[in-house]
Design an enzyme around this catalytic site. Structure first.
Site, PDB file in Angstrom:
ATOM      1  N   ASP A 191      35.793   4.566 -29.065  1.00 31.86           N
ATOM      2  CA  ASP A 191      35.342   4.389 -30.458  1.00 31.86           C
ATOM      3  C   ASP A 191      35.512   2.925 -30.868  1.00 31.86           C
ATOM      4  O   ASP A 191      34.668   2.353 -31.569  1.00 31.86           O
ATOM      5  CB  ASP A 191      36.165   5.261 -31.418  1.00 31.86           C
ATOM      6  CG  ASP A 191      36.147   6.738 -31.028  1.00 31.86           C
ATOM      7  OD1 ASP A 191      35.161   7.177 -30.408  1.00 31.86           O
ATOM      8  OD2 ASP A 191      37.125   7.442 -31.355  1.00 31.86           O
TER       9      ASP A 191
HETATM   10  C1  26A Z   1      32.755  17.860 -32.353  1.00 30.73           C
HETATM   11  N1  26A Z   1      33.955  17.265 -31.814  1.00 30.73           N
HETATM   12  C2  26A Z   1      34.563  17.934 -30.709  1.00 30.73           C
HETATM   13  C3  26A Z   1      34.455  16.089 -32.341  1.00 30.73           C
HETATM   14  C4  26A Z   1      35.640  15.468 -31.863  1.00 30.73           C
HETATM   15  C5  26A Z   1      35.987  14.226 -32.398  1.00 30.73           C
HETATM   16  N2  26A Z   1      35.266  13.615 -33.350  1.00 30.73           N
HETATM   17  C6  26A Z   1      34.179  14.261 -33.787  1.00 30.73           C
HETATM   18  N3  26A Z   1      33.771  15.464 -33.309  1.00 30.73           N
HETATM   19  N4  26A Z   1      36.587  15.810 -30.951  1.00 30.73           N
HETATM   20  C7  26A Z   1      37.484  14.799 -30.916  1.00 30.73           C
HETATM   21  N5  26A Z   1      37.120  13.845 -31.786  1.00 30.73           N
HETATM   22  C8  26A Z   1      37.784  12.584 -32.097  1.00 30.73           C
HETATM   23  O1  26A Z   1      37.730  11.739 -30.997  1.00 30.73           O
HETATM   24  C9  26A Z   1      38.640  10.702 -31.283  1.00 30.73           C
HETATM   25  C10 26A Z   1      38.992   9.949 -30.029  1.00 30.73           C
HETATM   26  O2  26A Z   1      37.873   9.348 -29.515  1.00 30.73           O
HETATM   27  C11 26A Z   1      39.254  12.726 -32.418  1.00 30.73           C
HETATM   28  O3  26A Z   1      39.427  12.972 -33.799  1.00 30.73           O
HETATM   29  C12 26A Z   1      39.829  11.364 -31.976  1.00 30.73           C
HETATM   30  O4  26A Z   1      40.239  10.571 -33.068  1.00 30.73           O
END
Ligand code: 26A
Length: 349
Positions: free
Chosen positions: A304
């Site tokens: 990110d």
């Molecule tokens: C739909 N999903 C599975 C998700 C996520 C996500 N953010 C949006 N949608 N699953 C995990 N994360 C985020 O990924 C970040 C690390 O790259 C987590 O909240 C974490 O901060």
């Protein structure tokens, strides 16, 4: 004071509260996951117990998360004040207040849709050594609606933005909202950027991805996501990462005024950039900034952060090599923080 009416960068995705605690392999198995998984809570009711378990028994920390919200905070970290706007759906609860506060402190303007019937989404993160295994309960984040984006006061913010970024995870939630931004960007010749987010997006949300890819000017992913896309799109099984990046750059494009640029990170291996256009796709490789392994605190959110630094470069019209270096610089800072965070007081690039 009148509300600000324009932000250079608009990010859309799933606002989540990360609940991070230390566990072990047995705990990961107990919740039906594999090491390093990123999954959505499925029909397994046990997984819904993870969040309270982390808080009660694993000394969990609550941290603002959600892939593209991390990216919005990271881009704002490197940009002049009031450059970044973030959109998604939260519940009417104290978790949403934690997210609002983190964004406010870090200068990101948010326009959340508030859904009173669902709690704010949570991502349970089980930390084991350097590994992070994540289980997301989208809850309110799954209730984002195109109608929110189309409200006149929100749509006017869309129209006045110059760069769009949609986290691929949003393709599980509201593809029509992603498409509304994508088609608007193509019509107005503004850059539309997309992250692949996780292997399960090109695998299980293949069709949604195929719909938005032709509108994508900048595509971000890591080597595993790129490989999963290749496996699901008929690319030969032994294709190298540059070959896969080329294939992604060659997918049909709607806005012919911009080439597609595909950026694939590979951990400590060089970042691959494929630039499409009218002729042969060109490939560039950029070695990453070295980091001593003992300085790495947490890899959560490094991808990110990379996208964030790169997007900050796009907003400032930097050349591609500078965009890559900004991404690598911010990813290196994020690796030295707990969770998807950036150091304060601020470092300058
Ligand atoms: C739909 N999903 C599975 C998700 C996520 C996500 N953010 C949006 N949608 N699953 C995990 N994360 C985020 O990924 C970040 C690390 O790259 C987590 O909240 C974490 O901060």
């Amino acid at each position: 004071m009148a509300a600000q009416t324009s932000y250079a960068l608009l990010c859309l995705e799933n606002p989540l509260l990360d609940i991070q605690g230390h566990g072990d392999r047995a705990m990961i198995a107990e919740y039906g996951m594999k090491l390093n998984d990123t999954i959505l809570v499925e029909d397994n009711p046990k997984q819904l117990e993870l969040y309270d378990d982390l808080i009660k028994n694993h000394d969990a920390k609550l941290i603002a998360g959600g892939g593209a919200q991390n990216t919005a905070r990271g881009a704002q970290y490197m940009l002049p004040p009031n450059s970044t706007l973030y959109i998604g759906c939260v519940g009417d609860d104290e978790y949403a207040d934690i997210l609002r506060k983190a964004c406010k402190e870090q200068g990101v303007h948010v326009e959340y849709r508030v859904d009173p019937d669902h709690p704010t989404g949570r991502c349970g993160v089980i930390i084991t050594d350097h590994h992070r295994t994540m289980c997301t309960n989208l809850a309110a984040a799954n209730q984002y609606k195109l109608e929110h984006l189309q409200q006149p006061q929100i749509w006017s913010l869309v129209e006045s933005s110059r760069v769009y970024y949609v986290g691929g995870y949003h393709l599980t939630v509201c593809p029509p909202a992603a498409m509304a931004l994508a088609t608007h960007a193509a019509k107005t010749n503004k850059p539309f950027c997309l992250g692949l987010s996780a292997g399960f997006i090109p695998q299980f949300f293949k069709d949604q991805l195929a719909e938005v890819l032709p509108y994508t000017d900048y595509l971000f992913g890591n080597e595993n996501e790129a490989k999963t896309w290749a496996e699901n799109n008929g690319v030969k099984a032994d294709a190298s990462i540059p070959e896969i990046a080329k294939a992604l750059a060659n997918v049909d494009k709607v806005n012919k005024q911009r080439p597609r640029i595909v950026i694939i990170t590979q951990g400590t291996d060089p970042t691959i950039v494929a630039t499409g256009g009218t002729g042969e796709v060109s490939i560039q490789e950029f070695p990453v900034l070295p980091i001593e392994p003992n300085l790495i605190v947490d890899t959560t959110g490094a991808g990110d952060a990379f996208a964030a630094g790169f997007l900050a470069g796009i907003v400032l019209d930097d050349p591609i090599d500078v965009c890559v270096k900004k991404g690598q610089w911010l990813a290196k800072l994020s690796l030295q923080e707990l969770g998807p965070s950036y150091p304060f007081p601020k470092r300058t690039y």
